[in-house]
Design a protein around this motif. Sequence first.
Motif, PDB file in Angstrom:
ATOM      1  N   ASP A  70       0.934  -1.167  -0.072  1.00 29.96           N
ATOM      2  CA  ASP A  70      -0.115   0.139  -0.039  1.00 29.96           C
ATOM      3  C   ASP A  70       0.981   1.435  -0.113  1.00 29.96           C
ATOM      4  OD1 ASP A  70      -2.526   1.583   0.012  1.00 29.96           O
ATOM      5  OD2 ASP A  70      -2.657   1.412   2.203  1.00 29.96           O
ATOM      6  N   ASN A  71       0.985   2.045   1.138  1.00 27.26           N
ATOM      7  CA  ASN A  71       1.780   3.446   0.972  1.00 27.26           C
ATOM      8  C   ASN A  71       2.810   3.173   1.786  1.00 27.26           C
ATOM      9  OD1 ASN A  71       0.538   3.229   3.534  1.00 27.26           O
ATOM     10  ND2 ASN A  71       0.413   5.455   3.712  1.00 27.26           N
ATOM     11  N   LEU A  72       3.275   1.920   2.153  1.00 35.74           N
ATOM     12  CA  LEU A  72       4.709   1.814   2.759  1.00 35.74           C
ATOM     13  C   LEU A  72       5.604   0.733   1.957  1.00 35.74           C
ATOM     14  CD1 LEU A  72       3.276   0.498   6.188  1.00 35.74           C
ATOM     15  CD2 LEU A  72       4.240   2.652   5.812  1.00 35.74           C
ATOM     16  N   VAL A  73       6.728   1.433   2.198  1.00 30.75           N
ATOM     17  CA  VAL A  73       7.948   0.761   1.192  1.00 30.75           C
ATOM     18  C   VAL A  73       9.085   0.211   2.327  1.00 30.75           C
ATOM     19  CG1 VAL A  73      10.014   0.806  -0.462  1.00 30.75           C
ATOM     20  CG2 VAL A  73       7.608   1.951  -0.800  1.00 30.75           C
ATOM     21  N   ALA A  74       9.467  -0.904   2.497  1.00 30.65           N
ATOM     22  CA  ALA A  74      10.566  -1.112   3.344  1.00 30.65           C
ATOM     23  C   ALA A  74      11.817  -1.725   2.449  1.00 30.65           C
ATOM     24  CB  ALA A  74      10.267  -2.594   4.113  1.00 30.65           C
ATOM     25  N   VAL A  75      12.867  -1.063   3.022  1.00 25.82           N
ATOM     26  CA  VAL A  75      14.164  -1.559   2.152  1.00 25.82           C
ATOM     27  C   VAL A  75      15.106  -2.213   3.216  1.00 25.82           C
ATOM     28  CG1 VAL A  75      16.043  -0.427   1.106  1.00 25.82           C
ATOM     29  CG2 VAL A  75      14.010   0.738   0.831  1.00 25.82           C
ATOM     30  N   HIS A  76      15.634  -3.182   2.850  1.00 21.33           N
ATOM     31  CA  HIS A  76      16.524  -3.980   3.656  1.00 21.33           C
ATOM     32  C   HIS A  76      18.093  -4.013   2.909  1.00 21.33           C
ATOM     33  CE1 HIS A  76      18.514  -8.246   4.434  1.00 21.33           C
ATOM     34  NE2 HIS A  76      18.495  -7.375   5.723  1.00 21.33           N
ATOM     35  N   SER A  77      18.967  -3.372   3.756  1.00 22.75           N
ATOM     36  CA  SER A  77      20.204  -3.231   3.046  1.00 22.75           C
ATOM     37  C   SER A  77      21.454  -3.370   4.072  1.00 22.75           C
ATOM     38  CB  SER A  77      20.130  -1.466   2.618  1.00 22.75           C
ATOM     39  OG  SER A  77      19.972  -0.702   3.935  1.00 22.75           O
ATOM     40  N   HIS A  78      22.597  -3.161   3.332  1.00 24.86           N
ATOM     41  CA  HIS A  78      23.795  -3.359   4.151  1.00 24.86           C
ATOM     42  C   HIS A  78      24.452  -2.118   3.845  1.00 24.86           C
ATOM     43  CE1 HIS A  78      27.858  -5.662   4.627  1.00 24.86           C
ATOM     44  NE2 HIS A  78      27.556  -5.047   5.655  1.00 24.86           N
ATOM     45  N   LEU A  79      24.676  -1.087   5.255  1.00 28.59           N
ATOM     46  CA  LEU A  79      25.537  -0.010   5.150  1.00 28.59           C
ATOM     47  C   LEU A  79      26.772  -0.282   5.742  1.00 28.59           C
ATOM     48  CD1 LEU A  79      25.279   3.188   4.907  1.00 28.59           C
ATOM     49  CD2 LEU A  79      24.347   3.066   7.190  1.00 28.59           C
ATOM     50  N   LYS A  80      27.932   0.211   5.127  1.00 33.71           N
ATOM     51  CA  LYS A  80      29.313   0.102   5.663  1.00 33.71           C
ATOM     52  C   LYS A  80      29.837   1.483   5.578  1.00 33.71           C
ATOM     53  CE  LYS A  80      31.923  -3.325   4.040  1.00 33.71           C
ATOM     54  NZ  LYS A  80      32.499  -4.288   3.342  1.00 33.71           N
ATOM     55  N   GLN A  81      30.224   2.022   6.605  1.00 34.81           N
ATOM     56  CA  GLN A  81      31.016   3.446   6.883  1.00 34.81           C
ATOM     57  C   GLN A  81      32.340   3.445   6.069  1.00 34.81           C
ATOM     58  OE1 GLN A  81      29.260   5.717   7.667  1.00 34.81           O
ATOM     59  NE2 GLN A  81      27.426   4.758   8.855  1.00 34.81           N
ATOM     60  N   SER A  82      33.037   2.438   5.962  1.00 39.32           N
ATOM     61  CA  SER A  82      34.125   2.292   4.827  1.00 39.32           C
ATOM     62  C   SER A  82      34.141   0.789   4.256  1.00 39.32           C
ATOM     63  CB  SER A  82      35.365   2.533   5.787  1.00 39.32           C
ATOM     64  OG  SER A  82      35.660   1.438   6.750  1.00 39.32           O
ATOM     65  N   PRO A  83      35.245   0.511   3.242  1.00 36.41           N
ATOM     66  CA  PRO A  83      35.178  -0.681   2.822  1.00 36.41           C
ATOM     67  C   PRO A  83      35.478  -1.889   3.879  1.00 36.41           C
ATOM     68  CG  PRO A  83      36.141   1.005   1.316  1.00 36.41           C
ATOM     69  CD  PRO A  83      35.910   1.560   2.719  1.00 36.41           C
ATOM     70  N   THR A  84      36.306  -1.519   4.914  1.00 33.05           N
ATOM     71  CA  THR A  84      36.646  -2.413   5.817  1.00 33.05           C
ATOM     72  C   THR A  84      35.869  -3.007   7.035  1.00 33.05           C
ATOM     73  OG1 THR A  84      38.175  -0.851   7.121  1.00 33.05           O
ATOM     74  CG2 THR A  84      39.165  -1.992   5.136  1.00 33.05           C
ATOM     75  N   ASP A  85      34.751  -1.565   7.261  1.00 29.94           N
ATOM     76  CA  ASP A  85      33.729  -2.030   8.220  1.00 29.94           C
ATOM     77  C   ASP A  85      32.747  -3.175   7.965  1.00 29.94           C
ATOM     78  OD1 ASP A  85      31.895  -1.085  10.159  1.00 29.94           O
ATOM     79  OD2 ASP A  85      31.040   0.236   8.995  1.00 29.94           O
ATOM     80  N   LEU A  86      32.488  -3.944   8.879  1.00 27.91           N
ATOM     81  CA  LEU A  86      31.406  -4.974   8.655  1.00 27.91           C
ATOM     82  C   LEU A  86      30.272  -4.343   8.588  1.00 27.91           C
ATOM     83  CD1 LEU A  86      32.863  -7.657  11.500  1.00 27.91           C
ATOM     84  CD2 LEU A  86      32.939  -7.584   9.087  1.00 27.91           C
ATOM     85  N   GLY A  87      29.725  -3.116   9.106  1.00 30.94           N
ATOM     86  CA  GLY A  87      28.661  -2.545   8.816  1.00 30.94           C
ATOM     87  C   GLY A  87      27.592  -2.910   9.556  1.00 30.94           C
ATOM     88  N   PHE A  88      26.481  -2.423   9.153  1.00 33.30           N
ATOM     89  CA  PHE A  88      25.126  -2.731   9.796  1.00 33.30           C
ATOM     90  C   PHE A  88      24.117  -3.271   8.614  1.00 33.30           C
ATOM     91  CE2 PHE A  88      26.928   0.261  12.671  1.00 33.30           C
ATOM     92  CZ  PHE A  88      26.036  -0.077  13.948  1.00 33.30           C
ATOM     93  N   ALA A  89      23.261  -4.280   9.041  1.00 35.99           N
ATOM     94  CA  ALA A  89      22.046  -4.540   8.482  1.00 35.99           C
ATOM     95  C   ALA A  89      20.833  -3.474   8.784  1.00 35.99           C
ATOM     96  CB  ALA A  89      21.521  -5.898   8.769  1.00 35.99           C
TER      97      ALA A  89
END
Length: 122
Positions: A70-89
């Motif tokens: 409907d009017n909601l969109v959910a985005v699942h992503s991988h965010l890394k602050q740098s190339p060596t960072d494991l990051g966040f889901a």
Amino acid sequence: MTRKEIARDFLKLAAKGHSHEAFRLHIGKKFKHHNAYFKGDADTLMLAMEESARTNPNKIFKIHHILEDDNLVAVHSHLKQSPTDLGFAVVHILKFKADKIVEFWDLGQPVPKETINENGMF
């Protein structure tokens, strides 16, 4: 653009340091967000996204899934602050009114060095 495409464009622009353009193109009136670490208005979030991009110019943002209901969109992503960072889901939830984002949630979980789950986070 579809709502999924708008969500993708908004998040990618913001991650690359173009938060002013992302907000100008895609944020609606009376926008509010729900990040516990910032005031809930558009300007505060836009400036925080801009500062994050400036502080982490080699940020990597990879979208794995986009869902629409409907009017909601959910985005699942991988965010890394740098190339060596494991990051966040990260999961972003965007609420739309017509073709503009009017409400925004972001939830994140650090990617651990070792995981018990053999399926991974992505």
